[in-house]
Design a protein around this motif. Structure first.
Motif, PDB file in Angstrom:
ATOM      1  N   GLY A 291       0.822  -1.203   0.000  1.00  0.00           N
ATOM      2  CA  GLY A 291       0.000   0.000   0.000  1.00  0.00           C
ATOM      3  C   GLY A 291       0.853   1.247   0.000  1.00  0.00           C
ATOM      4  N   LEU A 292       1.962   1.222   0.747  1.00  0.00           N
ATOM      5  CA  LEU A 292       2.874   2.358   0.794  1.00  0.00           C
ATOM      6  C   LEU A 292       3.807   2.368  -0.405  1.00  0.00           C
ATOM      7  N   PHE A 293       4.434   1.241  -0.677  1.00  0.00           N
ATOM      8  CA  PHE A 293       5.479   1.190  -1.696  1.00  0.00           C
ATOM      9  C   PHE A 293       4.947   1.222  -3.123  1.00  0.00           C
TER      10      PHE A 293
ATOM     11  N   VAL B 247      -5.174   5.339  -0.557  1.00  0.00           N
ATOM     12  CA  VAL B 247      -4.093   5.039   0.390  1.00  0.00           C
ATOM     13  C   VAL B 247      -4.624   4.403   1.666  1.00  0.00           C
ATOM     14  N   PHE B 248      -5.946   4.395   1.855  1.00  0.00           N
ATOM     15  CA  PHE B 248      -6.505   3.682   3.003  1.00  0.00           C
ATOM     16  C   PHE B 248      -6.064   2.226   2.978  1.00  0.00           C
ATOM     17  N   PHE B 249      -5.859   1.711   1.774  1.00  0.00           N
ATOM     18  CA  PHE B 249      -5.380   0.329   1.618  1.00  0.00           C
ATOM     19  C   PHE B 249      -4.046   0.146   2.335  1.00  0.00           C
ATOM     20  N   ALA B 250      -3.254   1.231   2.418  1.00  0.00           N
ATOM     21  CA  ALA B 250      -1.942   1.137   3.065  1.00  0.00           C
ATOM     22  C   ALA B 250      -2.061   0.931   4.565  1.00  0.00           C
ATOM     23  N   PHE B 251      -3.241   1.219   5.146  1.00  0.00           N
ATOM     24  CA  PHE B 251      -3.418   1.088   6.587  1.00  0.00           C
ATOM     25  C   PHE B 251      -3.999  -0.269   6.982  1.00  0.00           C
ATOM     26  N   ILE B 252      -4.493  -1.010   5.999  1.00  0.00           N
ATOM     27  CA  ILE B 252      -5.104  -2.296   6.330  1.00  0.00           C
ATOM     28  C   ILE B 252      -4.065  -3.193   7.001  1.00  0.00           C
ATOM     29  N   GLY B 253      -4.436  -3.750   8.117  1.00  0.00           N
ATOM     30  CA  GLY B 253      -3.515  -4.622   8.844  1.00  0.00           C
ATOM     31  C   GLY B 253      -3.521  -4.377  10.341  1.00  0.00           C
ATOM     32  N   PHE B 254      -3.841  -3.121  10.754  1.00  0.00           N
ATOM     33  CA  PHE B 254      -3.828  -2.865  12.196  1.00  0.00           C
ATOM     34  C   PHE B 254      -4.882  -3.691  12.920  1.00  0.00           C
ATOM     35  N   ASP B 255      -5.957  -4.035  12.221  1.00  0.00           N
ATOM     36  CA  ASP B 255      -7.007  -4.861  12.832  1.00  0.00           C
ATOM     37  C   ASP B 255      -6.537  -6.287  13.072  1.00  0.00           C
ATOM     38  N   ALA B 256      -5.485  -6.687  12.337  1.00  0.00           N
ATOM     39  CA  ALA B 256      -4.979  -8.052  12.490  1.00  0.00           C
ATOM     40  C   ALA B 256      -4.400  -8.288  13.879  1.00  0.00           C
ATOM     41  N   ILE B 257      -4.010  -7.222  14.562  1.00  0.00           N
ATOM     42  CA  ILE B 257      -3.463  -7.366  15.912  1.00  0.00           C
ATOM     43  C   ILE B 257      -4.479  -8.024  16.831  1.00  0.00           C
TER      44      ILE B 257
END
Length: 306
Positions: A44-46, A243-253
């Motif tokens: 998402g970032l790169f 770019v919201f796609f770049a934030f996906i993952g914090f919920d995985a915690i």
């Protein structure tokens, strides 16, 4: 019909998580932060930042990250609250089961499967693209087009893709690590996090010296055409959606609640701190990226993994 919306009491969920066959509780709060950063920073970032800048926001992609980060912070507060109240693996599926019923939880469960499947596939494909460019530049060899693209892709020369072998291999390797156990997964993730954060910080530190103020002017390019989302204030909003796609993952915690030593305290810390760190890095990364190169170039030579 009423059974479809039957809810499972929190006490039942907690009891099921304490049956004597619990997962190993090996993660602390900084382990969760590393897990969050590892899940958040990726293609998402790169990959998507340059595209969002060229197509929607220009240099104001920085504001798109601020807007997307604010939205994620609100979601992160919700996840933190639920993770502290219901420290059970299952994330949004479990929370929905306890509050809205089985049928809605079933829908959310499949949504999560779809989210992680698409996310994993996207990251694997982006990694494969980077891998192919790396071995081509370093060793002068490359994976043939048909073996690093899907059947739905065709090269300019008319070659049809068959299967993306590098993407399949990297997914297989990471799957094996996950099967091995949470301790091994956390160790591998920590190494990857250190590598990724180092790359981002290196890019920011070096690139900052080569920022050309002319590339950042106008900071919010004027709107082009009647369509919403191409520059202007609408472009900032549309860029935030990309770019919201770049934030996906914090919920995985929150899925690691049963593998955390003190989930009620450590889960909120891990979610919010990892989200805050990544948001700051994203804003700086986007500022430097659009400062060293004019955003128009991201439509052609600067797109994707080049």
């Amino acid at each position: 019909m009423g059974d479809l919306f039957i809810r499972k009491p929190v006490q039942s969920l907690l009891a099921e998580a304490s049956t004597g066959n619990e997962l190993k509780r090996t993660l602390g709060k900084w382990g969760l932060v590393a897990l969050g950063i590892g899940a958040i920073i990726g293609s998402g970032l790169f990959v998507r930042t340059a595209a969002a800048s060229a197509e929607h926001a220009g240099p104001s992609i920085v504001l798109s990250f601020v807007l997307a980060g604010f939205g994620c912070a609100l979601a992160g507060l919700c996840y933190s609250e639920f993770a502290a109240m219901i420290p059970v693996s299952g994330s949004a599926y479990t929370y929905t089961y306890a509050t809205m019923g089985e049928f809605i939880a079933w829908i959310i469960g499949w949504d999560l499967v779809l989210e992680y499947a698409i996310g994993a596939a996207t990251v694997a494909i982006s990694w494969a693209e980077y891998f192919n460019k790396f071995i081509s530049a370093a060793f002068g060899i490359s994976v043939p087009f048909q073996w690093c693209h899907s059947p739905f892709q065709t090269s300019p020369d008319g070659i049809h893709g068959i299967i993306n072998i590098p993407a399949v291999i990297i997914i297989g390797i990471l799957t094996a690590v996950l099967i091995k156990g949470i301790r091994e997964s956390a160790t591998v993730n920590a190494v990857i996090v250190i590598l990724k954060v180092t790359i981002v910080l290196f890019f920011i530190a070096i690139g900052w010296q080569f920022i050309n103020p002319a590339n950042l002017h106008p900071f919010i390019p004027p709107k082009t055409g009647p369509a919403f989302g191409s520059f202007g204030l609408g472009g900032i909003v549309a860029g935030a959606g990309v770019v919201f796609f770049a934030f996906i993952g914090f919920d995985a915690i929150s899925t690691a609640a049963q593998e955390t030593k003190n989930p009620k305290k450590d889960m909120p810390f891990g979610i919010l701190v990892s989200l805050a760190i990544c948001t700051v890095l994203y804003i700086l990364f986007a500022y430097v990226l659009t400062g060293v190169t004019n955003y128009h170039e991201f439509l052609t030579v600067g797109k994707e993994a080049s």
